[in-house]
Design an enzyme around this catalytic site. Structure first.
Site: not given
Length: 358
Positions: A23, A25, A97, A174, A176-177, A179, A234, A295, A316
């Site tokens: 996923p 954005t 997602q 989601h 993760a990251n 949020y 974040n 990666g 990604g």
């Protein structure tokens, strides 16, 4: 690359290969509704065995970024059906997602009547783009009451039901990251004193409740989650209990019976490396499919697949400028570079205009 390009089982689904499009954005959904260019974008990348869409909000409150899509209205659900039809026609599978941005938001990006929310009223450091007024500091979130937590959980359930109506093969929560769901997992963003804060068991409670409710509504084989232990994104960073918390969370998610955990390692972007012991604990505790991302190139993916470290591998950034990524991997064709300046700009440039390999 015998393993990477071979078929795989994902719950009740058969995937044509073990390549997953991660996923990402892209901010191309004007009015928070995915248009025709969004459908074209995913159709172009349907060489992947599984596509996971960009973060898609289950609620008006979750539309923290400019031009990200939602899946809480009938108009949005109908629009997503164009995407799933095109992807399925190419023989690929697609999960949406569900991303509620929580405190990673600004009020100027939200529709009228919506508000920036979080587990606690703690401001996230950093800024966010608004089409109305450029870069702005994040807005301080409103602390979700217990009743509002139940409403938010229902929003995830209704979005999941809409996803099934739109033809998606499943949903990826989601968590993760940085949020909303991950905001509950972190002691820096979750300082609640009720049963949703404090101990590890309490901090993971809302995530497990959402996964349970969604799986009961649409099926365990259609419910998945993304996690980023040791991420630094974040304004959330590793904390002393990271290993223990994610180990317990994997156990609880296994009990729920969801179809996959998507584990992302952001060390290639400068974050700490995910501790191997944590990955091993998650792998041991969770009996469903494990997707690894972060990666990867084809060679490293093949290594982790053949060793049993992963069941599927997600890519990604390589998919951004290489819609035919699987073909390029198979034919050992050099990968094109993406245009950094058009990652989040509206329109087709840097989105659907990347060429296929000759």
């Amino acid at each position: 690359m015998k393993s990477l390009f071979s078929e795989a089982k994902l719950g009740n689904l058969t995937l044509k290969n073990k390549v997953v499009m991660a996923p990402m954005t892209r901010s191309r959904s004007l009015g928070n509704v995915p248009g025709d260019i969004v459908a074209t974008y995913y159709e172009q990348r349907a060489e992947a065995g599984l596509i996971v869409t960009e973060g898609t909000s289950p609620s008006p409150n979750g539309l923290g970024y400019a031009r990200i899509p939602g899946i809480f209205s009938e108009e949005q659900t109908i629009a997503w059906k164009k995407v799933t039809d095109k992807v399925h026609a190419k023989g690929s599978r697609i999960f949406v997602q569900l991303m509620h941005t929580g405190r990673i938001a600004h009020e100027l990006n939200l529709p009228k009547g919506a508000k920036v929310v979080g587990p606690s009223p703690i401001l996230a450091k950093g800024q966010i783009w608004t089409d109305a007024d450029g870069m702005k500091d994040h807005s301080t979130p409103h602390e979700l009451s217990k009743q509002e937590l139940q409403t938010t959980k229902e929003e995830f359930v209704n979005a999941a039901k809409n996803a099934v109506k739109a033809g998606f093969d499943g949903v990826e929560l989601h968590a993760a990251n940085g949020y909303l769901l991950e905001q509950f997992l972190h002691p820096s963003s979750n300082q609640r004193t009720d049963e949703y804060g404090g101990s590890i068991e309490n901090r993971i409670r809302f995530v497990v409740e959402v996964a349970t409710a969604v799986s009961e509504a649409i099926g365990k084989d259609k419910t998945a989650i993304r996690l980023s232990p040791y991420g630094a994104y974040n304004d959330l960073f590793p904390f002393p209990e990271t290993h223990d918390e994610y180990s317990l969370l994997a156990e609880k998610l296994n009990q729920v019976g969801i179809v996959y955990i998507h584990l992302v390692d952001h060390s290639s972007m400068g974050a700490p490396t995910v501790e191997p012991e944590t990955v091993q604990n998650i792998r041991k505790a969770f009996k469903g499919t494990l997707i690894l991302s972060g990666g990867y190139d084809a060679e490293r993916a093949e290594k982790d697949l053949t060793s049993g470290n992963a069941d599927l591998v997600a890519f990604g950034k390589p998919f951004l400028a290489n819609p035919d990524l699987v073909t390029r991997f198979q034919k050992n064709v050099a990968l094109a570079a993406f245009d950094q300046t058009t990652l989040y700009s509206p329109g087709e440039k840097g989105y659907t205009d990347y060429a296929l390999a000759n």
